[in-house]
Scaffold this active site. Structure first.
Site, PDB file in Angstrom:
ATOM      1  N   CYS A 134      28.617  39.023  46.341  1.00 13.26           N
ATOM      2  CA  CYS A 134      26.907  38.364  45.404  1.00 13.26           C
ATOM      3  C   CYS A 134      26.233  38.203  46.817  1.00 13.26           C
ATOM      4  O   CYS A 134      24.558  38.323  46.642  1.00 13.26           O
ATOM      5  CB  CYS A 134      27.075  37.420  45.432  1.00 13.26           C
ATOM      6  SG  CYS A 134      28.510  36.033  45.722  1.00 13.26           S
ATOM      7  N   LYS A 158      39.508  29.022  34.618  1.00  5.44           N
ATOM      8  CA  LYS A 158      39.636  30.888  33.979  1.00  5.44           C
ATOM      9  C   LYS A 158      39.370  32.222  34.933  1.00  5.44           C
ATOM     10  O   LYS A 158      38.359  31.748  35.211  1.00  5.44           O
ATOM     11  CB  LYS A 158      38.727  31.153  32.694  1.00  5.44           C
ATOM     12  CG  LYS A 158      39.026  32.073  32.084  1.00  5.44           C
ATOM     13  CD  LYS A 158      37.932  33.507  30.711  1.00  5.44           C
ATOM     14  CE  LYS A 158      36.982  34.020  31.734  1.00  5.44           C
ATOM     15  NZ  LYS A 158      37.739  34.809  32.516  1.00  5.44           N
ATOM     16  N   GLU A 176      20.905  44.188  41.149  1.00  4.02           N
ATOM     17  CA  GLU A 176      21.877  43.865  41.606  1.00  4.02           C
ATOM     18  C   GLU A 176      23.531  45.060  41.197  1.00  4.02           C
ATOM     19  O   GLU A 176      23.514  44.465  40.359  1.00  4.02           O
ATOM     20  CB  GLU A 176      22.583  42.567  41.119  1.00  4.02           C
ATOM     21  CG  GLU A 176      23.554  42.084  42.038  1.00  4.02           C
ATOM     22  CD  GLU A 176      24.249  40.685  41.776  1.00  4.02           C
ATOM     23  OE1 GLU A 176      24.601  40.327  41.419  1.00  4.02           O
ATOM     24  OE2 GLU A 176      25.310  39.829  43.428  1.00  4.02           O
ATOM     25  N   GLU A 188      26.594  29.863  40.534  1.00  2.00           N
ATOM     26  CA  GLU A 188      26.681  30.607  41.552  1.00  2.00           C
ATOM     27  C   GLU A 188      27.230  32.274  40.994  1.00  2.00           C
ATOM     28  O   GLU A 188      27.799  32.880  40.635  1.00  2.00           O
ATOM     29  CB  GLU A 188      27.722  30.473  42.774  1.00  2.00           C
ATOM     30  CG  GLU A 188      27.914  30.946  44.033  1.00  2.00           C
ATOM     31  CD  GLU A 188      28.515  32.020  44.876  1.00  2.00           C
ATOM     32  OE1 GLU A 188      27.089  33.386  44.638  1.00  2.00           O
ATOM     33  OE2 GLU A 188      28.996  32.519  44.822  1.00  2.00           O
TER      34      GLU A 188
HETATM   35  P1  NAI Z   1      30.616  38.370  34.494  1.00  2.00           P
HETATM   36  O1  NAI Z   1      29.077  37.548  34.872  1.00  2.00           O
HETATM   37  O2  NAI Z   1      30.342  38.353  33.139  1.00  2.00           O
HETATM   38  O3  NAI Z   1      31.957  37.732  34.480  1.00  2.00           O
HETATM   39  C1  NAI Z   1      32.720  36.377  35.317  1.00  2.00           C
HETATM   40  C2  NAI Z   1      33.334  36.179  34.609  1.00  2.00           C
HETATM   41  O4  NAI Z   1      32.581  35.249  34.019  1.00  2.00           O
HETATM   42  C3  NAI Z   1      34.438  36.626  33.889  1.00  2.00           C
HETATM   43  O5  NAI Z   1      35.548  35.761  34.569  1.00  2.00           O
HETATM   44  C4  NAI Z   1      34.169  36.679  33.043  1.00  2.00           C
HETATM   45  O6  NAI Z   1      35.152  36.911  32.011  1.00  2.00           O
HETATM   46  C5  NAI Z   1      33.405  35.564  32.152  1.00  2.00           C
HETATM   47  N1  NAI Z   1      32.130  35.718  31.600  1.00  2.00           N
HETATM   48  C6  NAI Z   1      31.687  36.714  31.167  1.00  2.00           C
HETATM   49  N2  NAI Z   1      31.450  36.084  29.978  1.00  2.00           N
HETATM   50  C7  NAI Z   1      31.601  35.005  29.325  1.00  2.00           C
HETATM   51  C8  NAI Z   1      30.965  34.329  28.585  1.00  2.00           C
HETATM   52  N3  NAI Z   1      30.215  34.693  27.727  1.00  2.00           N
HETATM   53  N4  NAI Z   1      31.038  33.092  28.842  1.00  2.00           N
HETATM   54  C9  NAI Z   1      32.124  32.141  29.535  1.00  2.00           C
HETATM   55  N5  NAI Z   1      32.254  33.386  30.224  1.00  2.00           N
HETATM   56  C10 NAI Z   1      32.258  34.491  30.491  1.00  2.00           C
HETATM   57  O7  NAI Z   1      30.425  39.465  35.647  1.00  2.00           O
HETATM   58  P2  NAI Z   1      31.358  41.677  35.249  1.00  2.00           P
HETATM   59  O8  NAI Z   1      30.946  41.460  34.327  1.00  2.00           O
HETATM   60  O9  NAI Z   1      32.028  41.484  35.831  1.00  2.00           O
HETATM   61  O10 NAI Z   1      30.127  41.847  36.267  1.00  2.00           O
HETATM   62  C11 NAI Z   1      28.952  42.183  36.195  1.00  2.00           C
HETATM   63  C12 NAI Z   1      28.050  42.208  36.842  1.00  2.00           C
HETATM   64  O11 NAI Z   1      27.594  40.963  37.459  1.00  2.00           O
HETATM   65  C13 NAI Z   1      28.417  43.169  37.934  1.00  2.00           C
HETATM   66  O12 NAI Z   1      27.534  44.163  38.371  1.00  2.00           O
HETATM   67  C14 NAI Z   1      27.409  42.149  39.875  1.00  2.00           C
HETATM   68  O13 NAI Z   1      26.433  42.226  39.517  1.00  2.00           O
HETATM   69  C15 NAI Z   1      27.355  40.459  39.109  1.00  2.00           C
HETATM   70  N6  NAI Z   1      28.402  39.550  39.294  1.00  2.00           N
HETATM   71  C16 NAI Z   1      28.297  38.182  40.036  1.00  2.00           C
HETATM   72  C17 NAI Z   1      29.465  38.576  41.040  1.00  2.00           C
HETATM   73  C18 NAI Z   1      28.653  36.971  42.240  1.00  2.00           C
HETATM   74  O14 NAI Z   1      30.075  36.869  42.878  1.00  2.00           O
HETATM   75  N7  NAI Z   1      27.795  36.172  42.424  1.00  2.00           N
HETATM   76  C19 NAI Z   1      30.684  38.387  41.062  1.00  2.00           C
HETATM   77  C20 NAI Z   1      30.982  39.678  39.625  1.00  2.00           C
HETATM   78  C21 NAI Z   1      29.845  40.479  38.748  1.00  2.00           C
END
Ligand code: NAI
Ligand code: MG
Length: 495
Positions: free
Chosen positions: A294, A185, A396, A259
């Site tokens: 990250c 996804k 973060e 991750e």
């Molecule tokens: P997120 O963790 O919500 O999104 C990442 C992925 O997870 C996307 O594909 C999203 O559609 C999916 N996702 C979201 N909710 C889900 C659920 N309930 N079940 C299954 N999949 C789900 O990250 P978001 O909202 O874009 O960013 C929020 C914060 O997350 C950022 O401010 C940052 O702190 C952190 N983040 C960390 C990342 C990393 O590489 N460690 C990458 C992106 C965000």
């Protein structure tokens, strides 16, 4: 970000499809989501708003493709990945442009490098196929006891938007090399580069082996993580969603790799009060990718003796970056991914400005007029005199906000560095290598760099401890541990 199909339909934008069972299709519901360019806030495309029905079709296709795919000789699977790498290499420039536009990452400093690293990842794992080997166990001459590394089955992978093509490669390559099939996804904020990459993969893979679904996390993502046929979950994103994924995995006892986020420390010793360390801190902080990483070294622990002079050099260099159009070769820094993240980053900056005792060294709130106000352009910001218990030092931010904290005693610096629920990356800056290694071993993080602030290379063990995640995927061992399961076969040779 997420709204209804009407927003996308109102403008004449390109309408993308997702890739299920070897075909390019819309969502079963017919619904779409707009994709916005962070540099201009314009809608540039629409994507299918995939839901449970689409996930079910994709998982079914992956399950049907699995028995044949697992029997393809690993060498041949590896060759397919290497052909994908070669084909992607020809398209690096196209991929880089798509990435720059949809993510807001500047093409010269980030997007092009990301596209190249996705090629490297494909090529690296493609070369590892013959390493999917097991062991024999010496139980005596009358027994042959051996282990096999078998694929797990259908893998469900969910990726974020910050490095979408590289992270997609990092799921696709090891999962497929090891003989699994995949439903991936893409992130709703950055699906276009992943879809473009899928068009390349499609030319070399049998139908159903790779399926790429677009949609929202709470819809497509949740359906994928809950699907009973999915035998392994691999997630990159926020710690908050990581916990949701792990709960979904617990329901069916499936393995997970997570991750997640970080709040990584940089510890600078007095002997590193030099330009190379200043440049390294800037690189570690990932300012040229708006710090949407990250592994961003976002807590800067500076020795008191050099605190002011080091920060002055750092502020001078940071102020020189050119922020602007992600597609402009002269831009050093692009835009934040979306309005929600932009407001979140601005909120932290405001909080820093209002904290008693805080000192803004460079940056601040984004301009409200002029060309930069047209996109989500944040300004690299450094607060001096921070305390490790500030929210800015604990959470973060995922934006270009760096906090500098003073230390005098090494043990105290390490205690502060470890006083966080995260444990992803860390950076140590000193020419005294003995001291650097002592600190590296004492820091609670999955990946420590000494005197450099680079990104990951395929082959390095990479991943988090504490709430930054579990599992490793970036290396041979990562592929073996995360995408295969062992089976032991023991034969009585006396019969
Ligand atoms: P997120 O963790 O919500 O999104 C990442 C992925 O997870 C996307 O594909 C999203 O559609 C999916 N996702 C979201 N909710 C889900 C659920 N309930 N079940 C299954 N999949 C789900 O990250 P978001 O909202 O874009 O960013 C929020 C914060 O997350 C950022 O401010 C940052 O702190 C952190 N983040 C960390 C990342 C990393 O590489 N460690 C990458 C992106 C965000
Ligand atoms: Mg979210």
């Amino acid at each position: 970000m997420a709204s209804t199909s009407t927003a996308a339909a109102a403008q004449s934008i390109r309408s993308e499809k997702m890739f299920i069972d070897g075909a390019w299709v819309g969502a079963a519901s017919g619904r779409e989501l707009p994709v916005e360019a962070p540099g201009t806030r314009e809608t540039i495309a629409s994507i299918p708003r995939g839901g449970a029905e689409d996930i079910a079709r994709a998982v079914k296709a992956a399950a049907q493709a699995f028995p044949a795919w697992r029997r393809v000789a690993p060498r041949d699977r590896g060759r397919m990945l290497q052909k994908i790498a070669d084909a992607m290499e020809e398209k690096v420039e196209d991929l880089a442009r798509i990435l720059a536009e949809e993510t807001g990452n500047a093409i010269r400093t980030q997007a092009r490098g990301e596209a190249r690293s996705a090629v490297d990842i494909m090529r690296y794992f493609g070369g590892l196929a013959s390493e999917l080997k097991g062991e024999t166990i010496p139980l005596g001459e009358h027994v042959l006891s051996y282990t096999r590394r078998e694929p797990i089955g259908v893998v469900g992978a969910i990726i974020p938007w910050n490095a979408p093509v590289a992270l997609a490669a990092l799921k696709i390559a090891p999962a497929l090399c090891a003989g699994n099939t995949l439903v991936l996804k893409a992130a709703e904020d950055a699906p276009l580069g992943v879809l473009a990459m899928t068009r390349i993969c499609e030319q070399f893979l049998p139908k159903g082996v790779l399926n790429v679904v677009t949609g929202l996390g709470e819809e497509a993502g949740a359906a994928l993580s809950a699907h009973p046929t999915v035998r392994k979950l691999s997630f990159t994103g926020s710690t908050e969603v990581g916990k949701i994924i792990m709960r979904a995995a617990a329901e069916r006892i499936v393995p997970v790799s997570l991750e997640l986020g970080g709040k990584s420390p940089s510890i600078v010793y007095p002997d590193a009060n030099e330009d190379w360390a200043v440049d390294g801190i800037i690189a570690a902080m990932r300012f040229t990718r708006q710090s949407q990483s990250c592994t961003a070294g976002s807590r800067l622990f500076l020795h008191a003796d050099i605190f002011d002079s080091f920060l002055q050099k750092l502020a001078d260099k940071t102020a020189k970056f050119k922020i602007g159009d992600p597609l402009d070769e002269t831009s050093d820094i692009g835009a934040i991914i979306n309005e929600k993240q932009f407001k979140k980053v601005c909120g932290y900056v405001e909080e820093g400005l209002n904290l008693p005792g805080s000192k803004l060294l460079v940056g601040g709130l984004p301009p409200k007029s002029g060309p930069l106000s047209k996109g989500y352009f944040a300004v690299p910001t450094i607060f001096a005199n921070a305390a490790n218990d500030w929210r800015l030092a604990r959470e973060e931010i995922f934006g270009p906000v760096l906090v500098a904290i003073r230390w005098t005693d090494e043990a105290d610096a390490i205690r502060m560095a470890n006083d966080t629920h995260y444990g992803l990356a860390a950076y140590v800056w000193t020419k005294d290598i003995g001291r650097a290694l002592r600190a590296s071993h004492a820091i609670e993080a999955g990946w420590v760099q000494v005197n450099q602030g680079l990104g990951q290379f395929p082959g390095q063990s990479y991943g988090g401890v504490k709430q930054s995640g579990i599992g490793r995927e970036h290396s041979l061992e990562g592929m073996l541990d995360s995408f295969t399961q062992r089976k032991n076969v023991t034969v009585n040779l006396a019969v």
